[in-house]
Each structure stands twice: as C-alpha cells, then as structure tokens.
Design a protein around this motif. Structure first.
Motif, short mmCIF file in Angstrom:
data_model
loop_
_atom_site.label_atom_id
_atom_site.label_comp_id
_atom_site.label_asym_id
_atom_site.label_seq_id
_atom_site.Cartn_x
_atom_site.Cartn_y
_atom_site.Cartn_z
N ASP A 87 -34.77 16.04 16.15
CA ASP A 87 -34.47 14.68 16.24
C ASP A 87 -35.06 14.10 17.27
OD1 ASP A 87 -32.73 14.69 18.65
OD2 ASP A 87 -31.78 16.39 17.54
N PRO A 88 -35.25 12.60 17.02
CA PRO A 88 -35.77 11.74 18.33
C PRO A 88 -35.27 11.97 19.66
CG PRO A 88 -35.47 10.50 16.36
CD PRO A 88 -34.71 11.83 16.05
N VAL A 89 -34.02 12.23 19.56
CA VAL A 89 -33.40 12.02 20.80
C VAL A 89 -33.80 13.45 21.88
CG1 VAL A 89 -30.99 12.47 22.30
CG2 VAL A 89 -31.29 11.13 20.06
N SER A 90 -34.08 14.57 21.27
CA SER A 90 -34.75 15.53 21.79
C SER A 90 -36.19 15.36 22.34
CB SER A 90 -34.76 16.71 20.73
OG SER A 90 -33.61 17.25 20.23
N VAL A 127 -43.96 24.14 18.54
CA VAL A 127 -45.13 23.57 18.77
C VAL A 127 -46.15 23.94 17.70
CG1 VAL A 127 -47.23 23.64 20.07
CG2 VAL A 127 -45.00 23.73 21.36
N GLU A 128 -46.47 23.04 16.95
CA GLU A 128 -47.41 23.30 15.89
C GLU A 128 -48.96 23.40 16.23
OE1 GLU A 128 -49.27 20.56 12.22
OE2 GLU A 128 -47.14 20.92 12.16
N GLN A 173 -41.86 26.69 25.66
CA GLN A 173 -40.72 27.07 26.30
C GLN A 173 -39.77 25.88 26.23
OE1 GLN A 173 -40.53 28.42 30.42
NE2 GLN A 173 -38.48 28.84 30.24
N VAL A 174 -40.19 24.56 26.84
CA VAL A 174 -39.37 23.44 26.91
C VAL A 174 -39.10 23.02 25.43
CG1 VAL A 174 -39.47 20.80 27.24
CG2 VAL A 174 -40.23 22.62 29.14
N VAL A 175 -40.05 23.10 24.59
CA VAL A 175 -39.76 22.38 23.11
C VAL A 175 -38.70 23.57 22.44
CG1 VAL A 175 -41.05 22.35 20.92
CG2 VAL A 175 -42.20 21.52 23.00
#
Length: 106
Positions: A61-64, A41-42, A32-34
């Motif tokens: 992106d890395p900021v996420s 989620v792989e 849910q968060v991802v």
C-alpha cells in the motif's frame, strides 16, 4: 501489489556510506527495509547523473512507501522521489470511470 519507481540521489554523507559499505551492502539494506513492510524489490540499478540509483519496488500500500520515504529522508543521507506505477489495464480501468470535473473558469 502496487509498484513504485524510486529515484534517489545520495548526499555527501550518503556517498561516504556507499563507498564504505559498497553497492551490494546498500542493495541488501534496501531489500531488508522493503521486506520488513511486506514488499519486494523488483529491480535496483545504480546510475550517475541526477540520480544515483533507481529501483522498482512492490509494496502492499502507499502508506508503506510513505513510511520508508519518511525514514530515509529523515536520515539526511538521500534525496528521493517515489512515483506510483500503473499497468495498462489499470489505466484502462481509470479511463472507464466517470469523472465529474469542471475546469477552472468554466
């Protein structure tokens, strides 16, 4: 989409939550968060030893990833490490780029 290896260890409070909610509940919470930040989620595995679970996440992106990391760490329930993952093709591209670097003392 950039991939990240996440390694995490539960604190004692986090472990209590895992025991109460179960591993399936925690997986759903991670998904849910991802997804809320445009990622997927792989794979996710629980483990024992230094880390309690590992997962590979795709984020836009890395900021996420940083946003999730800050929230998770602020909870006090987990200690986490995030490692960017690169494909062989991305490393090939990096190897072709010219870098003007001078080692210390040279």
């Amino acid at each position: 989409m950039p991939k990240f290896l996440i390694q995490a260890a539960y604190t004692s409070e986090g472990t209590k939550g895992l025991l109460k909610e179960g591993a399936s509940g925690r997986r759903a919470a991670v998904e849910q968060v991802v997804a809320g930040l445009g990622g997927t989620v792989e794979t996710m595995y629980f483990s024992f030893g230094e880390d309690d679970f590992v997962c590979i996440l795709d984020f836009p992106d890395p900021v996420s990833v940083a946003a999730v990391s800050l929230s998770v760490k602020a909870s006090g329930a987990l200690r986490t490490r995030a490692t960017p993952l690169l494909t062989p093709e991305e490393i090939d591209e990096a190897a072709r780029r010219q870098v003007d670097f001078r080692p210390p003392g040279a």
